[in-house]
Structures are given as C-alpha cells and as structure tokens.
Design a protein around this motif. Structure first.
Motif, mmCIF file in Angstrom:
data_model
loop_
_atom_site.group_PDB
_atom_site.id
_atom_site.type_symbol
_atom_site.label_atom_id
_atom_site.label_comp_id
_atom_site.label_asym_id
_atom_site.label_seq_id
_atom_site.Cartn_x
_atom_site.Cartn_y
_atom_site.Cartn_z
ATOM 1 N N PHE A 187 0.421 -1.740 0.110
ATOM 2 C CA PHE A 187 -0.222 0.351 -0.344
ATOM 3 C C PHE A 187 1.014 1.177 -0.033
ATOM 4 C CE2 PHE A 187 -2.089 3.510 2.194
ATOM 5 C CZ PHE A 187 -2.977 3.379 2.678
ATOM 6 N N GLY A 188 1.980 1.518 1.075
ATOM 7 C CA GLY A 188 2.729 2.017 1.286
ATOM 8 C C GLY A 188 3.620 2.890 -0.381
ATOM 9 N N SER A 189 4.272 1.172 -0.932
ATOM 10 C CA SER A 189 4.892 1.355 -2.441
ATOM 11 C C SER A 189 3.755 2.087 -2.817
ATOM 12 C CB SER A 189 5.405 0.175 -2.364
ATOM 13 O OG SER A 189 6.013 -0.298 -1.461
ATOM 14 N N ALA A 190 2.832 2.388 -3.507
ATOM 15 C CA ALA A 190 2.273 2.720 -4.346
ATOM 16 C C ALA A 190 2.137 3.709 -4.475
ATOM 17 C CB ALA A 190 0.536 1.222 -4.636
ATOM 18 N N TRP A 191 1.342 3.957 -2.615
ATOM 19 C CA TRP A 191 1.374 5.227 -2.988
ATOM 20 C C TRP A 191 2.780 6.489 -3.825
ATOM 21 C CZ3 TRP A 191 3.123 9.713 0.599
ATOM 22 C CH2 TRP A 191 3.089 10.860 0.348
ATOM 23 N N VAL A 192 4.358 5.871 -2.743
ATOM 24 C CA VAL A 192 5.014 6.417 -3.027
ATOM 25 C C VAL A 192 5.594 6.394 -4.604
ATOM 26 C CG1 VAL A 192 7.821 6.099 -3.188
ATOM 27 C CG2 VAL A 192 6.277 5.778 -0.507
ATOM 28 N N ALA A 193 4.886 5.613 -5.371
ATOM 29 C CA ALA A 193 5.334 5.060 -6.230
ATOM 30 C C ALA A 193 4.551 6.237 -7.015
ATOM 31 C CB ALA A 193 5.031 3.668 -7.324
ATOM 32 N N GLY A 194 3.062 6.425 -6.943
ATOM 33 C CA GLY A 194 2.096 7.385 -7.349
ATOM 34 C C GLY A 194 2.859 8.400 -7.226
ATOM 35 N N VAL A 195 3.497 9.274 -6.077
ATOM 36 C CA VAL A 195 4.296 10.861 -6.030
ATOM 37 C C VAL A 195 5.398 10.464 -6.654
ATOM 38 C CG1 VAL A 195 5.448 11.609 -4.367
ATOM 39 C CG2 VAL A 195 3.275 10.319 -3.574
ATOM 40 N N ILE A 196 6.006 9.636 -7.147
ATOM 41 C CA ILE A 196 6.884 9.874 -8.026
ATOM 42 C C ILE A 196 6.328 10.239 -9.395
ATOM 43 C CG2 ILE A 196 8.941 8.226 -8.984
ATOM 44 C CD1 ILE A 196 9.200 7.380 -6.536
ATOM 45 N N GLY A 197 5.287 9.563 -9.777
ATOM 46 C CA GLY A 197 4.781 9.455 -11.293
ATOM 47 C C GLY A 197 4.474 10.964 -11.404
ATOM 48 N N GLY A 198 4.002 11.350 -10.695
ATOM 49 C CA GLY A 198 2.772 12.527 -10.008
ATOM 50 C C GLY A 198 4.294 14.010 -10.624
ATOM 51 N N VAL A 199 5.783 13.318 -10.316
ATOM 52 C CA VAL A 199 6.848 13.929 -10.232
ATOM 53 C C VAL A 199 7.164 14.262 -11.466
ATOM 54 C CG1 VAL A 199 10.031 14.306 -9.576
ATOM 55 C CG2 VAL A 199 7.670 14.208 -7.945
ATOM 56 N N GLY A 200 7.653 12.936 -12.255
ATOM 57 C CA GLY A 200 7.639 12.294 -13.453
ATOM 58 C C GLY A 200 7.185 13.892 -14.731
ATOM 59 N N ALA A 201 5.306 13.408 -14.310
ATOM 60 C CA ALA A 201 4.633 13.727 -15.032
ATOM 61 C C ALA A 201 4.672 15.452 -15.339
ATOM 62 C CB ALA A 201 3.229 13.969 -14.979
ATOM 63 N N ALA A 202 5.185 16.542 -13.806
ATOM 64 C CA ALA A 202 4.798 17.462 -13.271
ATOM 65 C C ALA A 202 6.694 18.006 -14.651
ATOM 66 C CB ALA A 202 5.503 17.972 -11.787
ATOM 67 N N LEU A 203 7.753 17.267 -14.261
ATOM 68 C CA LEU A 203 8.450 17.070 -15.009
ATOM 69 C C LEU A 203 9.518 16.829 -16.746
ATOM 70 C CD1 LEU A 203 10.995 16.036 -12.096
ATOM 71 C CD2 LEU A 203 11.053 18.620 -12.615
ATOM 72 N N ASP A 204 7.870 16.306 -17.184
ATOM 73 C CA ASP A 204 7.675 15.943 -18.365
ATOM 74 C C ASP A 204 8.598 14.968 -18.820
ATOM 75 O OD1 ASP A 204 6.550 15.522 -20.274
ATOM 76 O OD2 ASP A 204 7.171 17.557 -21.418
ATOM 77 N N ASN A 205 8.523 14.089 -17.992
ATOM 78 C CA ASN A 205 9.413 12.996 -18.014
ATOM 79 C C ASN A 205 8.693 11.947 -17.863
ATOM 80 O OD1 ASN A 205 11.518 10.821 -17.496
ATOM 81 N ND2 ASN A 205 12.752 11.858 -16.415
ATOM 82 N N GLU A 206 8.570 11.404 -19.392
ATOM 83 C CA GLU A 206 7.790 10.152 -19.053
ATOM 84 C C GLU A 206 8.278 9.009 -18.629
ATOM 85 O OE1 GLU A 206 6.676 8.980 -23.226
ATOM 86 O OE2 GLU A 206 5.694 11.256 -23.662
ATOM 87 N N ALA A 207 9.638 8.790 -18.672
ATOM 88 C CA ALA A 207 9.894 7.122 -17.814
ATOM 89 C C ALA A 207 9.552 6.822 -16.502
ATOM 90 C CB ALA A 207 11.045 7.128 -18.111
ATOM 91 N N VAL A 208 9.700 8.352 -15.589
ATOM 92 C CA VAL A 208 9.320 8.797 -14.783
ATOM 93 C C VAL A 208 7.896 8.424 -14.424
ATOM 94 C CG1 VAL A 208 9.651 10.278 -12.759
ATOM 95 C CG2 VAL A 208 11.711 9.901 -13.824
ATOM 96 N N GLU A 209 6.924 9.712 -15.000
ATOM 97 C CA GLU A 209 5.946 9.134 -14.960
ATOM 98 C C GLU A 209 5.223 8.138 -15.126
ATOM 99 O OE1 GLU A 209 1.496 11.398 -17.499
ATOM 100 O OE2 GLU A 209 4.126 11.209 -18.099
ATOM 101 N N ARG A 210 5.841 7.147 -16.076
ATOM 102 C CA ARG A 210 5.397 5.347 -15.911
ATOM 103 C C ARG A 210 5.308 5.005 -14.805
ATOM 104 N NH1 ARG A 210 8.467 4.238 -19.452
ATOM 105 N NH2 ARG A 210 7.680 5.868 -21.475
ATOM 106 N N VAL A 211 5.763 5.508 -13.848
ATOM 107 C CA VAL A 211 6.166 4.739 -12.782
ATOM 108 C C VAL A 211 4.998 4.478 -12.193
ATOM 109 C CG1 VAL A 211 7.152 4.255 -10.278
ATOM 110 C CG2 VAL A 211 8.277 4.530 -12.448
ATOM 111 N N GLY A 212 4.348 5.814 -11.594
ATOM 112 C CA GLY A 212 2.770 5.994 -11.448
ATOM 113 C C GLY A 212 2.536 4.669 -11.681
ATOM 114 N N THR A 213 1.995 5.175 -13.016
ATOM 115 C CA THR A 213 1.114 4.944 -13.873
ATOM 116 C C THR A 213 0.441 3.317 -13.958
ATOM 117 O OG1 THR A 213 0.810 6.613 -15.897
ATOM 118 C CG2 THR A 213 0.121 4.354 -16.644
ATOM 119 N N VAL A 214 2.232 2.660 -14.419
ATOM 120 C CA VAL A 214 2.184 1.142 -13.533
ATOM 121 C C VAL A 214 2.103 0.627 -11.989
ATOM 122 C CG1 VAL A 214 4.056 -0.683 -13.907
ATOM 123 C CG2 VAL A 214 4.129 0.880 -15.475
#
Length: 285
Positions: A187-214
C-alpha cells in the motif's frame, strides 16, 4: 453457494472483529485525528477571518489539508483491514477453528466469501463514518465543504476493499502478521510510486511518470485514492497553478477517475479474490 451461509459467516466475522483490540486502536486513532484536524481547521478559519488569508488561499489550504487528513484516515482503514484480514482467516486456519466450521460441511469458497464480505462491511462502514465526521468537523471549524463527498468516500471505501482483498489473498499463503505487513508495505509502495509518477509528469519525464501509471494498474489503491482526492478538493484550486505544476503535489489530484479505470478496479478485486479462493481451496487445514 448458499447465500444464508455466506451472510452468517459475514455476521460472525463482524462480531469477531468488533472484539479485537485492533478496533480499540482504530477508535483511538480516529478520535485523535478528528481532534487534531478540528484544532488545525479552526486555526485556519481564524486566520482567514482576521484577514491573514484570502478566500482563494483559504480554499487551497482547506483542500490540501483535508486531503492530507483523509489520507490519514485511509491509512488507518488500511491498517485495520490488513491486520484484521490476517487473523480472521490465517489465524483461524492455524488455530483449527476454520477446520471445525468447514466440517459441517461448508464449502471453502462460501467460507472465504463470508469472511471477505464481513471485512468489506467493516471497512466501508469505518470509511463512511470517519469521513462524514471529518467533513462535518471541517464545515463547523472552517466553513469548507468538499464538492463531491459521496463520490470521494465511495472511492476511499473501494480503496479499503482492494487492500483487504489483497490481505485475504496473502493470508491464505502466509502467517497473519506477515500478510498484514506485506499488505501495508505494498500500500505504501503504491502511494510512493504514485508520487514519483506525479513528479515525472510535472517534469515532463515519461519514464518517471510511467512508474506511477504502472503501479496504479498493478495495485489500484493509489489510483482510487487520487480519485477520492479530486472529490474532496475545490475545483478552483487547480487554477492557481501553472499547467502541469500541480502534478508534483502529493495531496492534489488533477483528474477524476475514468469509467475504464473503475471497471479495472472491479476486475482486479474479482481476479485477486478468485486466486485467493483457489489458494484457500488447496491449503491443508
């Protein structure tokens, strides 16, 4: 599968859960969080009344703080359901209680469904009661009322159901404590991954954003949580940020959930429960 048998086991599960010490801990944590949030929102309301905050700043603060507090309630619900699911199933299996009940005879799938249904009722009732109480506290202390509280609370309840389904699956294979710890860890790991994905979206980094999506596909808890946040926050809050900037904020949500994602969450629960039923059917009691 006899419906009466399933409902009887669900009722027994609820009765047993109400007697566990975990319930007392949940009650204490809930009251403490309500009291703390009441004090915080009252201070926020006082600051706005004194002219220290504009109406827009107050809305933004209320939205983010309410999402933060609701995340606390979702964590409490996650802890409760995860650590109730383990003892409820794995504990009764190890102690021999399950064997005594299944000898009546009761199909293992009916037994498991009854246990799961009882936990679903527990998690849903807790989320709704705690969520409504929190919204009333916020309204009384700051005058803020979320735009879509019913939708948001329904998604929080769905998040709890997803997690307890995972905990039920794990409890068919490992010890009660291990199933709870692993469930909360995921549960915690999924939330952290979602935050990382949000940071990737803000930075327009598709690879990092994909972490949250997956992560939201593999375990829908974070996706459902983000949908709930969207229902708690005022829509005007997002207009205060530049395009894409708010993606990096862990307690703001940009979009409501799509019907396709909600359907996937339902399919995920059905699939995981089916695997749990198959695992429980093969387990030696």
């Amino acid at each position: 599968m006899p419906v009466r048998t399933v409902l009887t086991i669900a009722g027994l599960t609820l009765r047993e859960a109400s007697r566990r010490k975990v319930m007392r801990a949940l009650g204490v944590l809930t009251v403490l969080l309500l009291a703390l949030s009441a004090w915080g929102f009252s201070q926020l309301g006082a600051a706005a009344d004194d002219g220290g905050l504009t109406s827009g700043e107050k809305l933004m603060a209320c939205s983010q703080i309410l999402n933060l507090v609701m995340f606390g309630f979702s964590l409490i619900a996650a802890l409760g359901t995860a650590f109730l699911a383990g003892p409820t199933l794995a504990g009764e299996t190890e102690s021999g209680i399950a064997l005594a009940m299944l000898a009546r005879p009761i199909r293992r799938s009916a037994f498991l469904l009854g246990k799961w249904l009882g936990l679903v009722v527990f998690g849903t009732v807790y989320v709704v009661l705690a969520g409504v109480a929190q919204c009333l506290v916020v309204l009384a202390t700051s005058g803020y009322w979320p735009p879509e509280p019913a939708t948001a609370l329904a998604l929080l309840a769905a998040q709890a159901i997803v997690l307890l389904t995972l905990a039920v699956l794990l409890s068919t294979a490992v010890s009660p404590m291990a199933s709870g710890v692993v469930s909360i860890g995921l549960f915690g790991s999924a939330w952290v991954a979602g935050v990382i994905g949000g940071v990737g979206a803000a930075l327009d980094n598709e690879a990092v954003e994909r972490v949250g999506t997956v992560s939201r596909i593999l375990l829908p808890t974070d996706g459902l949580w983000r949908g709930a946040m969207h229902g708690f926050q005022d829509p005007s809050v997002l207009h205060r940020f530049a395009a894409g900037e708010f993606e990096a904020f862990p307690f703001l949500s940009v979009h409501s959930l799509t019907a396709a994602y909600l359907a996937w969450a339902v399919v995920w629960v059905v699939l995981v429960w089916s695997v749990a039923a198959a695992s429980f059917r093969r387990r030696n009691l």
